[in-house]
Scaffold this motif. Structure first.
Motif, PDB file in Angstrom:
ATOM      1  N   TYR A 102      38.272  31.388  40.008  1.00 46.66           N
ATOM      2  CA  TYR A 102      39.275  32.414  40.312  1.00 46.66           C
ATOM      3  C   TYR A 102      38.788  33.779  39.848  1.00 46.66           C
ATOM      4  O   TYR A 102      37.927  33.878  38.976  1.00 46.66           O
TER       5      TYR A 102
ATOM      6  N   ASP B  68      47.966  31.921  44.844  1.00 45.77           N
ATOM      7  CA  ASP B  68      47.709  32.815  43.718  1.00 45.77           C
ATOM      8  C   ASP B  68      48.323  32.237  42.447  1.00 45.77           C
ATOM      9  O   ASP B  68      49.306  31.498  42.500  1.00 45.77           O
TER      10      ASP B  68
ATOM     11  N   VAL C 206      47.580  38.728  38.273  1.00 48.57           N
ATOM     12  CA  VAL C 206      47.449  37.742  39.351  1.00 48.57           C
ATOM     13  C   VAL C 206      45.971  37.405  39.503  1.00 48.57           C
ATOM     14  O   VAL C 206      45.116  38.287  39.454  1.00 48.57           O
TER      15      VAL C 206
ATOM     16  N   ARG D 266      43.214  34.894  41.943  1.00 51.23           N
ATOM     17  CA  ARG D 266      43.118  34.223  43.242  1.00 51.23           C
ATOM     18  C   ARG D 266      41.767  33.530  43.324  1.00 51.23           C
ATOM     19  O   ARG D 266      40.777  34.016  42.781  1.00 51.23           O
TER      20      ARG D 266
END
Length: 74
Positions: free
Chosen positions: A20, A32, A67, A69
């Protein structure tokens, strides 16, 4: 107690799940992982899912404490 901005960023980078990357712009997408400001950790048990989190999908990333991803294959 909330971490200072610099300490939070350090901790986020230091604890990123494997595969990530930290996302700082754009919209929240399914898959996410969001930062839990109250426990100072990634919400690994609550990865953003289209059905369960449809109320926040598409919101600006800047509205969240952090966040990450999954990295795109290059």
């Amino acid at each position: 107690m909330f971490l200072t901005y610099e300490t939070k960023i350090e901790k986020q980078f230091g604890t990123l799940p494997e595969g990530y990357e930290l996302i700082t712009a754009g919209k929240l997408e399914p898959g996410d992982i969001r930062w839990n400001n109250y426990q100072d950790c990634w919400n690994l048990e609550a990865i953003t899912d289209a059905e369960k989190h449809k109320i926040v999908i598409g919101d600006d990333i800047t509205g969240f404490a952090g966040v990450c991803r999954r990295k795109e294959a290059k």
